[in-house]
Design a protein around this motif. Structure first.
Motif, PDB file in Angstrom:
ATOM      1  N   ALA A 158      66.641  41.884  32.108  1.00  0.00           N
ATOM      2  CA  ALA A 158      67.663  40.870  31.819  1.00  0.00           C
ATOM      3  C   ALA A 158      67.089  39.459  31.749  1.00  0.00           C
ATOM      4  N   VAL A 159      65.760  39.294  31.889  1.00  0.00           N
ATOM      5  CA  VAL A 159      65.122  37.991  31.724  1.00  0.00           C
ATOM      6  C   VAL A 159      64.276  38.034  30.460  1.00  0.00           C
ATOM      7  N   LYS A 160      64.479  37.093  29.589  1.00  0.00           N
ATOM      8  CA  LYS A 160      63.855  37.126  28.270  1.00  0.00           C
ATOM      9  C   LYS A 160      62.347  36.934  28.317  1.00  0.00           C
ATOM     10  N   ASP A 161      61.893  35.918  29.042  1.00  0.00           N
ATOM     11  CA  ASP A 161      60.474  35.555  29.013  1.00  0.00           C
ATOM     12  C   ASP A 161      59.692  36.272  30.114  1.00  0.00           C
ATOM     13  N   ASP A 162      58.522  36.809  29.750  1.00  0.00           N
ATOM     14  CA  ASP A 162      57.630  37.436  30.716  1.00  0.00           C
ATOM     15  C   ASP A 162      56.792  36.380  31.432  1.00  0.00           C
ATOM     16  N   ILE A 163      56.272  36.748  32.592  1.00  0.00           N
ATOM     17  CA  ILE A 163      55.307  35.913  33.300  1.00  0.00           C
ATOM     18  C   ILE A 163      53.921  36.466  32.995  1.00  0.00           C
ATOM     19  N   ILE A 164      53.095  35.661  32.364  1.00  0.00           N
ATOM     20  CA  ILE A 164      51.765  36.101  31.936  1.00  0.00           C
ATOM     21  C   ILE A 164      50.706  35.356  32.741  1.00  0.00           C
ATOM     22  N   THR A 165      49.789  36.122  33.331  1.00  0.00           N
ATOM     23  CA  THR A 165      48.723  35.551  34.146  1.00  0.00           C
ATOM     24  C   THR A 165      47.380  35.976  33.571  1.00  0.00           C
ATOM     25  N   LYS A 166      46.598  35.019  33.103  1.00  0.00           N
ATOM     26  CA  LYS A 166      45.296  35.290  32.515  1.00  0.00           C
ATOM     27  C   LYS A 166      44.300  35.708  33.600  1.00  0.00           C
ATOM     28  N   LEU A 167      43.406  36.618  33.246  1.00  0.00           N
ATOM     29  CA  LEU A 167      42.345  37.016  34.166  1.00  0.00           C
ATOM     30  C   LEU A 167      41.298  35.906  34.203  1.00  0.00           C
ATOM     31  N   ASP A 168      41.315  35.161  35.284  1.00  0.00           N
ATOM     32  CA  ASP A 168      40.455  33.991  35.430  1.00  0.00           C
ATOM     33  C   ASP A 168      39.822  34.036  36.819  1.00  0.00           C
ATOM     34  N   LYS A 169      38.488  34.027  36.865  1.00  0.00           N
ATOM     35  CA  LYS A 169      37.788  34.153  38.138  1.00  0.00           C
ATOM     36  C   LYS A 169      38.172  33.044  39.110  1.00  0.00           C
ATOM     37  N   THR A 170      38.409  31.861  38.594  1.00  0.00           N
ATOM     38  CA  THR A 170      38.750  30.739  39.475  1.00  0.00           C
ATOM     39  C   THR A 170      40.139  30.865  40.087  1.00  0.00           C
ATOM     40  N   ALA A 171      40.986  31.714  39.491  1.00  0.00           N
ATOM     41  CA  ALA A 171      42.353  31.880  39.991  1.00  0.00           C
ATOM     42  C   ALA A 171      42.481  33.020  40.995  1.00  0.00           C
ATOM     43  N   ILE A 172      41.409  33.804  41.167  1.00  0.00           N
ATOM     44  CA  ILE A 172      41.473  34.977  42.045  1.00  0.00           C
ATOM     45  C   ILE A 172      41.372  34.545  43.510  1.00  0.00           C
ATOM     46  N   GLN A 173      42.288  35.023  44.326  1.00  0.00           N
ATOM     47  CA  GLN A 173      42.260  34.785  45.768  1.00  0.00           C
ATOM     48  C   GLN A 173      41.559  35.961  46.430  1.00  0.00           C
ATOM     49  N   SER A 191      50.159  36.442  41.788  1.00  0.00           N
ATOM     50  CA  SER A 191      48.815  36.060  42.207  1.00  0.00           C
ATOM     51  C   SER A 191      47.812  37.133  41.798  1.00  0.00           C
ATOM     52  N   LEU A 192      46.567  36.711  41.630  1.00  0.00           N
ATOM     53  CA  LEU A 192      45.456  37.638  41.413  1.00  0.00           C
ATOM     54  C   LEU A 192      44.681  37.742  42.716  1.00  0.00           C
ATOM     55  N   LEU A 193      44.523  38.953  43.236  1.00  0.00           N
ATOM     56  CA  LEU A 193      43.887  39.181  44.534  1.00  0.00           C
ATOM     57  C   LEU A 193      42.688  40.118  44.370  1.00  0.00           C
ATOM     58  N   GLN A 194      41.668  39.911  45.207  1.00  0.00           N
ATOM     59  CA  GLN A 194      40.499  40.784  45.195  1.00  0.00           C
ATOM     60  C   GLN A 194      39.893  40.819  46.586  1.00  0.00           C
ATOM     61  N   LYS A 195      39.674  42.019  47.126  1.00  0.00           N
ATOM     62  CA  LYS A 195      39.157  42.147  48.490  1.00  0.00           C
ATOM     63  C   LYS A 195      37.667  41.833  48.569  1.00  0.00           C
ATOM     64  N   THR A 196      36.888  42.401  47.632  1.00  0.00           N
ATOM     65  CA  THR A 196      35.444  42.163  47.591  1.00  0.00           C
ATOM     66  C   THR A 196      35.044  41.952  46.137  1.00  0.00           C
ATOM     67  N   PRO A 197      33.831  41.451  45.892  1.00  0.00           N
ATOM     68  CA  PRO A 197      33.408  41.236  44.509  1.00  0.00           C
ATOM     69  C   PRO A 197      33.404  42.497  43.654  1.00  0.00           C
ATOM     70  N   SER A 198      33.281  43.661  44.289  1.00  0.00           N
ATOM     71  CA  SER A 198      33.251  44.908  43.525  1.00  0.00           C
ATOM     72  C   SER A 198      34.602  45.623  43.490  1.00  0.00           C
ATOM     73  N   SER A 199      35.608  45.066  44.179  1.00  0.00           N
ATOM     74  CA  SER A 199      36.928  45.692  44.223  1.00  0.00           C
ATOM     75  C   SER A 199      37.707  45.427  42.932  1.00  0.00           C
ATOM     76  N   PRO A 200      38.712  46.266  42.633  1.00  0.00           N
ATOM     77  CA  PRO A 200      39.598  45.963  41.505  1.00  0.00           C
ATOM     78  C   PRO A 200      40.339  44.641  41.754  1.00  0.00           C
ATOM     79  N   VAL A 201      40.729  43.993  40.686  1.00  0.00           N
ATOM     80  CA  VAL A 201      41.571  42.802  40.789  1.00  0.00           C
ATOM     81  C   VAL A 201      43.022  43.250  40.758  1.00  0.00           C
ATOM     82  N   SER A 202      43.768  42.831  41.770  1.00  0.00           N
ATOM     83  CA  SER A 202      45.170  43.212  41.872  1.00  0.00           C
ATOM     84  C   SER A 202      46.054  42.069  41.397  1.00  0.00           C
TER      85      SER A 202
END
Length: 359
Positions: A282-297, A205-216
């Motif tokens: 030991a897992v071949k494929d990575d999980i990739i999450t695009k930086l998308d404002k609509t996906a940030i919780q 998940s993409l998380l953010q506490k405030t609009p000025s906080s880093p995206v985690s």
């Protein structure tokens, strides 16, 4: 004195798929409040499988499958408990002697012994190790090829010479590393194969506490803990404006971790160039999450910050610290060496000059 406490579930990592490790860390402490005086922690492939401390005075399994060792050896836990008791008394003499050698009269002091082996189940190769530390620094190391001790500290030279000259002791050490530890490791790997070899992918998940906080970028529910998470821009891993968090245990035995991205220097039109990457060993494929404002919780918008994913972690960590203390600070060059169980030496007393008496 600087002491770093490691948690068992964040322990040292097996080198690669196909390589298994048996690791024991034995710790004797002096004047550490609210902590057992003596602790032994045993791990197979970074999973704690048994524990002993001077309060319970019992060696006990920590995995159901580890108790299968009694199928072939019904008295295993009783016999090893007796050995732990002998080692506890031996270590009490060790720390007393070291305090004398360093002219120390009080304060907190930690004596530690790491021992174990690695086994490659494809080639059959076995590598053993032994390390001794005092107050967070190397004190003695064991050369498996020559079966001799090496002393990086002047205070350890007399002890090193006395141990190296004890032929029965050195034969005991060699047998421990070449026979007992590998045999036990192979048994435990066989008993716990389905558990040790499992892999579980996380939810990210993409998380953010405030609009000025880093995206985690937050990944939780993965297993094992041999994982990486990082931000990249245009396919290149970022090292600036990012902060990597620790791998932490969840209440169900899985793990979580996060990496934060400071967005202050990023223009809105450049967001699409960033993505979070999670990689599990030991897992071949990575999980990739695009930086998308609509996906940030967030906890400032409608979505609500998902604290449920991390509830219980603090409690788990406190329990681990209480049950498993005294992991010590090895120098960075020793951090990759995996630690296995056994009395570090045959029964006896350690005198002030580092010699050992029988009985």
């Amino acid at each position: 004195m600087k002491i770093l406490v490691f948690l068992v579930l964040l322990g040292l990592h097996s080198a690669a798929a196909g390589i298994h490790s048996l690791k024991n860390i034995l710790t004797m402490s002096s004047q550490v409040p609210n902590s057992p005086e003596f602790v032994i922690v045993g791990m197979v492939d970074d999973v704690q499988i048994y524990h002993y401390d001077s309060n319970t005075r019992r060696l006990e399994p920590k995995q159901d499958w580890a108790n299968r060792v009694t199928e072939d050896d019904p008295q295993f836990w009783e016999r090893k408990t007796a050995r732990c008791l002998d080692t506890q008394h031996l270590f009490k003499g060790y720390i007393k002697t070291l305090k004398h050698r360093f002219n120390q009269t009080g304060g907190v002091h930690i004596f530690q012994w790491m021992v174990g082996c690695e086994w490659d189940d494809e080639t059959g190769e076995v590598n053993g190790f032994r390390q001794v530390g005092y107050d967070g620094e190397d004190f003695l190391s064991w050369d498996v090829k020559t079966n001799t001790w090496i002393a990086p500290k002047q205070q350890a030279v007399i002890i090193k010479n006395n141990w190296n000259n004890d032929k029965a002791l050195m034969a005991y050490y060699k047998n421990d590393i070449t026979q007992e530890f590998p045999d036990r490791l192979k048994k435990f790997v066989n008993y716990g194969r389905s558990s040790l070899m499992r892999t579980e992918l996380p939810s990210v998940s993409l998380l953010q506490k405030t609009p000025s906080s880093p995206v985690s970028c937050f990944a939780t529910g993965f297993y094992p803990d041999r994982a990486e998470i990082f931000w990249r821009k245009d396919g290149e891993e970022l090292h600036e404006n990012v902060e990597l968090g620790e791998i932490l245990p969840n209440h169900d035995g899985s793990f979580q971790m996060n990496v934060d991205l400071n967005l202050s220097p990023v223009t809105p039109e450049d967001w699409r160039r960033y993505e979070c990457v999670f990689h599990l060993s030991a897992v071949k494929d990575d999980i990739i999450t695009k930086l998308d404002k609509t996906a940030i919780q967030t906890n400032w918008g409608k979505t609500g910050f998902p604290l449920g994913a991390v509830i219980g972690v603090v409690v788990v960590l406190l329990l681990l610290v209480v049950g498993i203390t005294g992991f010590f600070l090895w120098k960075k060059r020793n951090a990759k060496q995996p630690p296995g169980l056994g009395s570090p030496a045959p029964s006896g007393r350690w005198t002030e000059d580092g010699t050992r008496t029988r009985g």
